[in-house]
Write a protein that holds these residues in place. Sequence first.
Motif, PDB file in Angstrom:
ATOM      1  N   PRO A 167      -2.346  79.090  66.451  1.00 32.07           N
ATOM      2  CA  PRO A 167      -1.219  79.480  67.523  1.00 32.07           C
ATOM      3  C   PRO A 167      -0.630  81.370  66.059  1.00 32.07           C
ATOM      4  O   PRO A 167      -1.092  81.063  65.358  1.00 32.07           O
ATOM      5  N   ILE A 168       0.238  82.437  67.122  1.00 31.16           N
ATOM      6  CA  ILE A 168       0.236  82.886  66.111  1.00 31.16           C
ATOM      7  C   ILE A 168       1.925  82.990  65.480  1.00 31.16           C
ATOM      8  O   ILE A 168       2.396  82.272  66.461  1.00 31.16           O
ATOM      9  N   LEU A 169       1.512  82.819  64.054  1.00 28.82           N
ATOM     10  CA  LEU A 169       2.244  82.780  63.092  1.00 28.82           C
ATOM     11  C   LEU A 169       3.706  83.775  63.169  1.00 28.82           C
ATOM     12  O   LEU A 169       3.491  85.021  62.578  1.00 28.82           O
ATOM     13  N   CYS A 170       5.196  83.031  63.042  1.00 31.10           N
ATOM     14  CA  CYS A 170       6.235  83.705  62.158  1.00 31.10           C
ATOM     15  C   CYS A 170       5.476  84.391  60.500  1.00 31.10           C
ATOM     16  O   CYS A 170       5.008  83.822  59.922  1.00 31.10           O
ATOM     17  N   LEU A 171       5.910  85.799  60.290  1.00 30.85           N
ATOM     18  CA  LEU A 171       6.093  86.187  58.781  1.00 30.85           C
ATOM     19  C   LEU A 171       6.959  85.587  57.881  1.00 30.85           C
ATOM     20  O   LEU A 171       6.389  85.980  56.467  1.00 30.85           O
ATOM     21  N   GLY A 172       7.553  85.478  58.893  1.00 36.10           N
ATOM     22  CA  GLY A 172       9.304  85.115  57.956  1.00 36.10           C
ATOM     23  C   GLY A 172       8.617  83.240  57.424  1.00 36.10           C
ATOM     24  O   GLY A 172       8.922  83.239  55.772  1.00 36.10           O
ATOM     25  N   CYS A 173       8.519  82.209  58.086  1.00 39.42           N
ATOM     26  CA  CYS A 173       8.638  80.797  57.712  1.00 39.42           C
ATOM     27  C   CYS A 173       6.993  80.452  58.600  1.00 39.42           C
ATOM     28  O   CYS A 173       6.982  79.000  58.032  1.00 39.42           O
ATOM     29  N   GLN A 224       5.190  79.447  60.823  1.00 42.69           N
ATOM     30  CA  GLN A 224       5.392  78.078  62.322  1.00 42.69           C
ATOM     31  C   GLN A 224       5.217  79.222  63.188  1.00 42.69           C
ATOM     32  O   GLN A 224       5.389  80.560  63.020  1.00 42.69           O
ATOM     33  N   PRO A 225       4.279  78.133  63.868  1.00 42.64           N
ATOM     34  CA  PRO A 225       4.076  78.946  65.440  1.00 42.64           C
ATOM     35  C   PRO A 225       5.378  79.495  66.527  1.00 42.64           C
ATOM     36  O   PRO A 225       6.192  79.375  66.166  1.00 42.64           O
ATOM     37  N   LEU A 226       4.855  80.183  66.503  1.00 44.29           N
ATOM     38  CA  LEU A 226       6.211  81.802  67.364  1.00 44.29           C
ATOM     39  C   LEU A 226       5.675  80.540  68.590  1.00 44.29           C
ATOM     40  O   LEU A 226       5.254  80.621  69.494  1.00 44.29           O
ATOM     41  N   SER A 227       7.092  81.094  69.693  1.00 39.43           N
ATOM     42  CA  SER A 227       6.666  80.532  70.618  1.00 39.43           C
ATOM     43  C   SER A 227       6.550  81.761  71.593  1.00 39.43           C
ATOM     44  O   SER A 227       6.545  83.066  71.019  1.00 39.43           O
ATOM     45  N   ALA A 228       6.339  81.171  72.724  1.00 36.82           N
ATOM     46  CA  ALA A 228       5.794  82.100  73.847  1.00 36.82           C
ATOM     47  C   ALA A 228       6.612  84.031  74.189  1.00 36.82           C
ATOM     48  O   ALA A 228       6.200  84.633  74.592  1.00 36.82           O
ATOM     49  N   ASN A 229       7.853  83.690  73.877  1.00 39.65           N
ATOM     50  CA  ASN A 229       9.350  84.786  73.733  1.00 39.65           C
ATOM     51  C   ASN A 229       9.665  85.168  72.267  1.00 39.65           C
ATOM     52  O   ASN A 229      10.520  86.630  72.509  1.00 39.65           O
ATOM     53  N   GLU A 230       9.187  84.952  71.319  1.00 38.73           N
ATOM     54  CA  GLU A 230       9.058  85.394  70.359  1.00 38.73           C
ATOM     55  C   GLU A 230       7.326  86.414  69.398  1.00 38.73           C
ATOM     56  O   GLU A 230       6.560  85.602  70.457  1.00 38.73           O
ATOM     57  N   LYS A 231       8.071  87.317  68.836  1.00 38.91           N
ATOM     58  CA  LYS A 231       7.435  88.293  68.354  1.00 38.91           C
ATOM     59  C   LYS A 231       7.394  88.207  66.958  1.00 38.91           C
ATOM     60  O   LYS A 231       8.779  88.574  66.260  1.00 38.91           O
ATOM     61  N   ILE A 236      -6.892  80.238  85.224  1.00 37.63           N
ATOM     62  CA  ILE A 236      -7.654  79.856  84.497  1.00 37.63           C
ATOM     63  C   ILE A 236      -7.511  80.871  83.182  1.00 37.63           C
ATOM     64  O   ILE A 236      -7.386  80.366  81.840  1.00 37.63           O
ATOM     65  N   ARG A 237      -7.283  81.881  83.522  1.00 43.77           N
ATOM     66  CA  ARG A 237      -7.133  82.912  82.000  1.00 43.77           C
ATOM     67  C   ARG A 237      -5.739  82.451  81.784  1.00 43.77           C
ATOM     68  O   ARG A 237      -5.699  82.580  80.149  1.00 43.77           O
ATOM     69  N   GLU A 238      -4.729  81.915  82.261  1.00 45.00           N
ATOM     70  CA  GLU A 238      -3.631  81.134  81.406  1.00 45.00           C
ATOM     71  C   GLU A 238      -4.125  80.171  80.426  1.00 45.00           C
ATOM     72  O   GLU A 238      -3.384  80.219  79.963  1.00 45.00           O
ATOM     73  N   LEU A 239      -4.583  79.386  81.320  1.00 45.05           N
ATOM     74  CA  LEU A 239      -4.548  78.313  80.755  1.00 45.05           C
ATOM     75  C   LEU A 239      -6.279  78.253  79.736  1.00 45.05           C
ATOM     76  O   LEU A 239      -5.661  77.948  78.598  1.00 45.05           O
ATOM     77  N   THR A 240      -7.009  79.425  79.826  1.00 51.38           N
ATOM     78  CA  THR A 240      -7.668  79.672  78.417  1.00 51.38           C
ATOM     79  C   THR A 240      -6.481  79.988  77.060  1.00 51.38           C
ATOM     80  O   THR A 240      -6.810  79.824  76.012  1.00 51.38           O
ATOM     81  N   ALA A 241      -5.551  80.800  77.728  1.00 52.57           N
ATOM     82  CA  ALA A 241      -5.051  81.564  76.636  1.00 52.57           C
ATOM     83  C   ALA A 241      -3.537  80.886  76.193  1.00 52.57           C
ATOM     84  O   ALA A 241      -4.012  80.985  74.619  1.00 52.57           O
ATOM     85  N   ASP A 242      -3.324  79.386  76.641  1.00 51.10           N
ATOM     86  CA  ASP A 242      -2.869  78.206  76.323  1.00 51.10           C
ATOM     87  C   ASP A 242      -3.662  77.756  75.825  1.00 51.10           C
ATOM     88  O   ASP A 242      -3.152  77.346  74.489  1.00 51.10           O
ATOM     89  N   PHE A 243      -4.507  77.090  75.630  1.00 54.08           N
ATOM     90  CA  PHE A 243      -5.751  76.409  74.834  1.00 54.08           C
ATOM     91  C   PHE A 243      -6.352  77.360  73.437  1.00 54.08           C
ATOM     92  O   PHE A 243      -6.602  76.756  72.655  1.00 54.08           O
ATOM     93  N   THR A 244      -5.727  79.012  73.822  1.00 58.70           N
ATOM     94  CA  THR A 244      -6.168  79.524  72.195  1.00 58.70           C
ATOM     95  C   THR A 244      -5.050  79.759  71.511  1.00 58.70           C
ATOM     96  O   THR A 244      -5.073  80.108  70.650  1.00 58.70           O
ATOM     97  N   ASP A 245      -3.860  79.898  72.719  1.00 55.97           N
ATOM     98  CA  ASP A 245      -2.427  80.094  71.220  1.00 55.97           C
ATOM     99  C   ASP A 245      -2.632  78.020  70.694  1.00 55.97           C
ATOM    100  O   ASP A 245      -1.880  78.441  69.362  1.00 55.97           O
TER     101      ASP A 245
END
Length: 239
Positions: free
Chosen positions: A21-27, A29-36, A8-17
């Motif tokens: 979505p967390i966006l790239c500060l350069g372009c 665009q949404p960041l993928s799960a392994n990008e910061k 449920i926690r992971e599903l909630t996190a995915d829905f929130t994203d």
Amino acid sequence: MLSLFRFIRELTADFTDLLFPILCLGCNQPLSANEKVLCTQCRINLPETGHHQEPYDSTLLHKFAGKVPIQFLASYVYFTKGGIVQKLIHGIKYKGQKEAAKEVANWYGHQLLSESKLVNKIDIIIGVPLYKSRFHQRGYNQADWIAEGFSEAFSVPMRTDILVCNRFKESQTRKNRLERWENVKTVFTVKNHDEIKNKNIIIVDDVLTTGATIEACAIELLRAGCKSVGVLTLAAAHR
């Protein structure tokens, strides 16, 4: 039950994203799960300076020649108007992206450890301080978060109680070299002198332009008895 809760926690996190979505500060665009902070493409395209390969004889270090003895100077990337780095720094300074400052400093810190010996004998890391009114206005000092990123990478303590900004410093933007120096030459004061006696110190900041602010900080630290001052910044003006 625990597996269900995790699902449920992971599903909630995915829905929130999905919704925010967390966006790239350069372009932007949404960041993928392994990008910061930056997407993979923007990070690959960062205009790295390579200063750590010539830290004792870089063009930027010459800014301080005959003014204050800076032991070494290195900046991670070049700052150019409209580029990825400007967008990154703008997010860090004005959009509350303080964790990004720490993350990028951590990237550079690990690069320095693997590719140079600059930080092998560093005792203390200090971020260029903000005056209290500016700090309260912004809610944080981006230089302290940069210092924290380097601190974690180097396993060296960062201190916020040694160098203080004792009066309001106007924005350095749009000022020339002389105006920048007049704006900062009596701004900084060292406290806890005994804490830095014979210590090797790194001053860190977000962007190096004329070097006036760093110069003012270094002069006070050296007057207070530290052994040496080095400089690390995330970016340097590319002229």
